[in-house]
Design a protein around this motif. Structure first.
Motif, short mmCIF file in Angstrom:
data_model
loop_
_atom_site.label_atom_id
_atom_site.label_comp_id
_atom_site.label_asym_id
_atom_site.label_seq_id
_atom_site.Cartn_x
_atom_site.Cartn_y
_atom_site.Cartn_z
N ILE A 48 0.84 -1.20 0.00
CA ILE A 48 0.00 0.00 0.00
C ILE A 48 0.88 1.25 0.00
O ILE A 48 0.62 2.22 -0.73
N ALA A 49 1.93 1.25 0.82
CA ALA A 49 2.82 2.41 0.89
C ALA A 49 3.45 2.71 -0.46
O ALA A 49 3.48 3.85 -0.92
N LEU A 50 3.96 1.67 -1.13
CA LEU A 50 4.60 1.87 -2.43
C LEU A 50 3.59 2.29 -3.49
O LEU A 50 3.88 3.13 -4.34
N GLN A 51 2.37 1.69 -3.44
CA GLN A 51 1.34 2.08 -4.40
C GLN A 51 0.90 3.52 -4.23
O GLN A 51 0.55 4.19 -5.20
N ARG A 52 0.92 4.03 -3.00
CA ARG A 52 0.48 5.41 -2.75
C ARG A 52 1.59 6.44 -2.93
O ARG A 52 1.36 7.63 -2.73
N GLY A 53 2.78 5.99 -3.30
CA GLY A 53 3.80 6.97 -3.66
C GLY A 53 5.05 6.95 -2.81
O GLY A 53 5.92 7.79 -3.00
N ALA A 54 5.16 5.99 -1.85
CA ALA A 54 6.39 5.93 -1.06
C ALA A 54 7.56 5.55 -1.95
O ALA A 54 7.43 4.72 -2.86
N TRP A 55 8.71 6.13 -1.68
CA TRP A 55 9.92 5.86 -2.47
C TRP A 55 10.74 4.71 -1.90
O TRP A 55 11.45 4.03 -2.60
N ASP A 56 10.62 4.49 -0.58
CA ASP A 56 11.40 3.45 0.08
C ASP A 56 10.66 3.06 1.35
O ASP A 56 9.73 3.75 1.79
N TYR A 57 11.07 1.95 1.97
CA TYR A 57 10.38 1.44 3.16
C TYR A 57 11.44 0.84 4.10
O TYR A 57 12.17 -0.07 3.71
N LEU A 58 11.54 1.41 5.30
CA LEU A 58 12.49 0.92 6.29
C LEU A 58 11.73 0.41 7.51
O LEU A 58 10.69 0.94 7.88
N ARG A 59 12.27 -0.61 8.13
CA ARG A 59 11.62 -1.26 9.27
C ARG A 59 12.22 -0.76 10.59
O ARG A 59 13.43 -0.73 10.76
N LYS A 60 11.35 -0.27 11.48
CA LYS A 60 11.79 0.10 12.83
C LYS A 60 11.81 -1.14 13.73
O LYS A 60 10.99 -2.05 13.55
N PRO A 61 12.69 -1.13 14.76
CA PRO A 61 13.71 -0.11 15.06
C PRO A 61 14.90 -0.19 14.11
O PRO A 61 15.22 -1.26 13.61
N LEU A 62 15.51 0.95 13.84
CA LEU A 62 16.66 1.01 12.94
C LEU A 62 17.91 0.64 13.74
O LEU A 62 18.45 1.45 14.49
N MET A 63 18.34 -0.62 13.59
CA MET A 63 19.49 -1.09 14.35
C MET A 63 20.79 -0.44 13.85
O MET A 63 21.74 -0.28 14.60
N ASN A 64 20.83 -0.08 12.60
CA ASN A 64 22.01 0.55 12.01
C ASN A 64 21.55 1.84 11.31
O ASN A 64 20.91 1.78 10.27
N MET A 65 21.87 2.97 11.90
CA MET A 65 21.39 4.24 11.35
C MET A 65 22.02 4.55 10.00
O MET A 65 21.53 5.41 9.27
N ASP A 66 23.13 3.86 9.67
CA ASP A 66 23.72 4.09 8.35
C ASP A 66 22.75 3.70 7.24
O ASP A 66 22.79 4.25 6.14
N VAL A 67 21.87 2.74 7.54
CA VAL A 67 20.85 2.33 6.55
C VAL A 67 19.94 3.51 6.22
O VAL A 67 19.57 3.73 5.08
N LEU A 68 19.62 4.31 7.27
CA LEU A 68 18.76 5.48 7.06
C LEU A 68 19.47 6.51 6.16
O LEU A 68 18.86 7.07 5.24
N ILE A 69 20.75 6.75 6.44
CA ILE A 69 21.51 7.72 5.63
C ILE A 69 21.59 7.24 4.18
O ILE A 69 21.39 8.01 3.23
N GLU A 70 21.86 5.92 3.99
CA GLU A 70 21.94 5.38 2.64
C GLU A 70 20.63 5.55 1.90
O GLU A 70 20.60 5.90 0.71
N ALA A 71 19.51 5.29 2.60
CA ALA A 71 18.19 5.43 1.96
C ALA A 71 17.92 6.87 1.57
O ALA A 71 17.41 7.15 0.48
N ILE A 72 18.27 7.83 2.46
CA ILE A 72 18.04 9.24 2.15
C ILE A 72 18.88 9.66 0.94
O ILE A 72 18.38 10.27 -0.01
N GLU A 73 20.17 9.30 0.96
CA GLU A 73 21.05 9.70 -0.15
C GLU A 73 20.61 9.05 -1.46
O GLU A 73 20.60 9.69 -2.51
N ARG A 74 20.24 7.76 -1.38
CA ARG A 74 19.82 7.05 -2.59
C ARG A 74 18.58 7.69 -3.21
O ARG A 74 18.50 7.90 -4.43
N ASN A 75 17.63 8.06 -2.38
CA ASN A 75 16.39 8.63 -2.90
C ASN A 75 16.53 10.08 -3.30
O ASN A 75 15.83 10.56 -4.20
#
Length: 510
Positions: free
Chosen positions: A93-120
């Motif tokens: 549903i999130a991707l169909q409504r326009g989400a660019w990426d989907y991350l699962r909480k809790p974020l055990m490695n915050m580098d994943v968040l930075i990579e997702a932001i930079e990639r998008n």
């Protein structure tokens, strides 16, 4: 990473929100915080936001509603859903409504968040550049086509008087080639009547492995390059494509070069009409979309794998609950005290009501919802079988087709288990028969469930909140958990009316 990048976090948990904000700030980002969806949408209109971190479950409106509203405000902002749930349906549903990426909480490695932001952010920039390039190309094509039409009309009118027509046409075509031959996509012009290629840009050599001259000599070469699995569909669509008076878009696979490389190619074809409104040419653009298609196919495959995994999980949960139910049944057989034995059997029936939910989820293709009307009837039939040795009861069901989320279906099933079991155990004492009526309907956005019997009824001063019965205490606690209302009417029997809403927005009549 650009220092001025401004990231908006929509998160109702202050600890999570502040943690993410602190981390992003340390990484050089500017961070704007919102604790609700409406506040975040207001900030988007007020500030220059480069990316959004969106919690899927917000206190005022859902993440899906935020995505829907954002589509009308600024659809080009990258939105990364950061959610505590990994249910496949919500990801879809999130991707169909326009989400660019989907991350699962809790974020055990915050580098994943930075990579997702930079990639998008990189993706957004590329899309912006591609959109500008595409719009510019379309405008140039339209502008140049109109210019050519005017030039050709002028040349036709002056053909008898001027011998320089051929020179003028050659110069016009040269300018046209200068325009389109600098574009990365393949640009082509095709005669509407003969289907021959009037012009093919040099980019065709890189995309299809054939020179423009080869296309000019054989207009069917493009069909010959079609992937064998796509060729029948493409050939069946050709009459429709070349009879349309409006732009047409389609995608097919092509087998290119000596290495037989498979490429996905997207086409956009625009009909060109003459002064009489008749289509006499088709102007088209072809581009390599292989990477985009493979990414899409990989995502679909991943979602299918998760769907199978979740089905297996529900199947195993159902088996484990059935094992617990069997153990309770065996233990009950060893107990001679009828009151203690009944307590074990009550627990067994409660577990069976939960087992039914997971059984339904394993049986259906939708892992987020169950057919609640079917579930209620199956639950009632199982309870009926458990009490066959008591007074015969006529079971009548009138249930509207309703789908509920798992979080709502489980407590509802437990409530119905207690109410229906209570009818069989207490409503018909001293009677030789009885009648039980189950009813459900959708009423003004709410679900109404009724359990009605024609038994002895409750005392007039009965208060479920003050009852010493464990079953009634369970019902009272679950009603509060659902934020529901329970109305009890005792006249020529008893009527329980439960009214509630599905907070997970899975209320779908079929």
């Amino acid at each position: 990473m650009v220092v001025s990048t401004n990231v908006l976090t929509m998160e109702d948990d202050p600890v999570v929100r502040e943690t993410i904000a602190a981390y992003l700030t340390d990484e050089g980002y500017s961070v704007t915080q919102a604790e609700s969806g409406l506040q975040g949408l207001a900030l988007i209109k007020e500030k220059n936001i480069d990316a959004i971190l969106l919690d899927w479950r917000l206190p005022d409106i859902s993440g899906g509603e935020v995505l829907s509203r954002l589509a009308s405000v600024n659809p080009a902002i990258p939105v990364i859903v950061v959610s505590g749930t990994d249910e496949v349906e919500e990801v879809i549903i999130a991707l169909q409504r326009g989400a660019w990426d989907y991350l699962r909480k809790p974020l055990m490695n915050m580098d994943v968040l930075i990579e997702a932001i930079e990639r998008n952010l990189t993706r957004a920039q590329l899309m912006k550049e591609a959109a500008l390039e595409g719009e510019h190309l379309k405008e140039l094509v339209r502008s140049r086509t109109e210019e050519l039409e005017r030039a050709n009309a002028l040349l036709r009118r002056e053909a008898k008087e001027r011998k320089e027509d051929a020179v003028a046409l050659t110069e016009s075509e040269a300018r046209f080639r200068q325009l389109v031959e600098t574009v990365r996509e393949v640009f082509f012009v095709r005669n509407a009547e003969t289907r021959e290629f009037v012009y093919v840009s040099p980019a065709a050599t890189e995309l299809f492995g054939l020179t423009p001259d080869q296309f000019a000599l054989n207009s069917e070469l493009l069909v010959d390059l079609l992937h064998p699995e796509d060729r029948p569909d493409a050939l069946s669509r050709l009459p429709q494509i070349y009879s349309s008076s409006s732009p047409v878009s389609f995608e097919y696979r092509f087998v290119v070069g000596k290495q037989q490389v498979v490429k996905w190619v997207g086409f956009r074809i625009f009909p060109v009409t003459d002064a009489q409104g008749e289509v006499y040419r088709y102007v088209g653009v072809a581009e390599d979309i292989t990477e985009r298609r493979y990414a899409h196919d990989a995502l679909c495959a991943s979602l299918r794998e998760k769907d199978i995994l979740f089905k297996e999980v529900h199947h195993r949960v159902k088996n484990n609950l059935q094992l617990v139910s069997s153990l309770l049944s065996l233990q009950a057989q060893r107990i001679s005290n009828l009151e203690d034995k009944e307590r074990f059997l009550d627990s067994q029936r409660r577990i069976q009501s939960m087992t039914l939910v997971h059984e339904e989820l394993y049986r259906t293709d939708d892992l987020s919802c169950i057919d609640f009307s079917y579930y209620v009837e199956q639950l009632a039939r199982r309870i009926e079988q458990a009490f066959l040795s008591l007074v015969p009861v006529e079971l009548v069901v009138d249930l509207e087709k309703i789908h509920l989320s798992v979080d709502t279906a489980v407590p509802c099933g437990l409530i119905l288990n207690e109410l229906i079991s209570n009818v069989y155990k207490h409503a018909f004492i001293g009677r030789d028969r009885g009648r039980l009526y189950l009813f459900s309907e959708l009423r003004e956005g709410s679900i109404v469930l009724k359990v009605i019997d024609d038994g002895v009824g409750f005392p007039e001063d009965f208060d479920i909140a003050e009852s010493n019965s464990l079953g009634m205490q369970v019902v009272h606690a679950l009603v509060e958990q659902l934020s529901a209302s329970l109305k009890i009417t005792s006249c020529s029997g008893t009527e329980f009316e439960l009214t509630f809403t599905d907070s997970s927005m899975c209320l779908l009549p079929t």
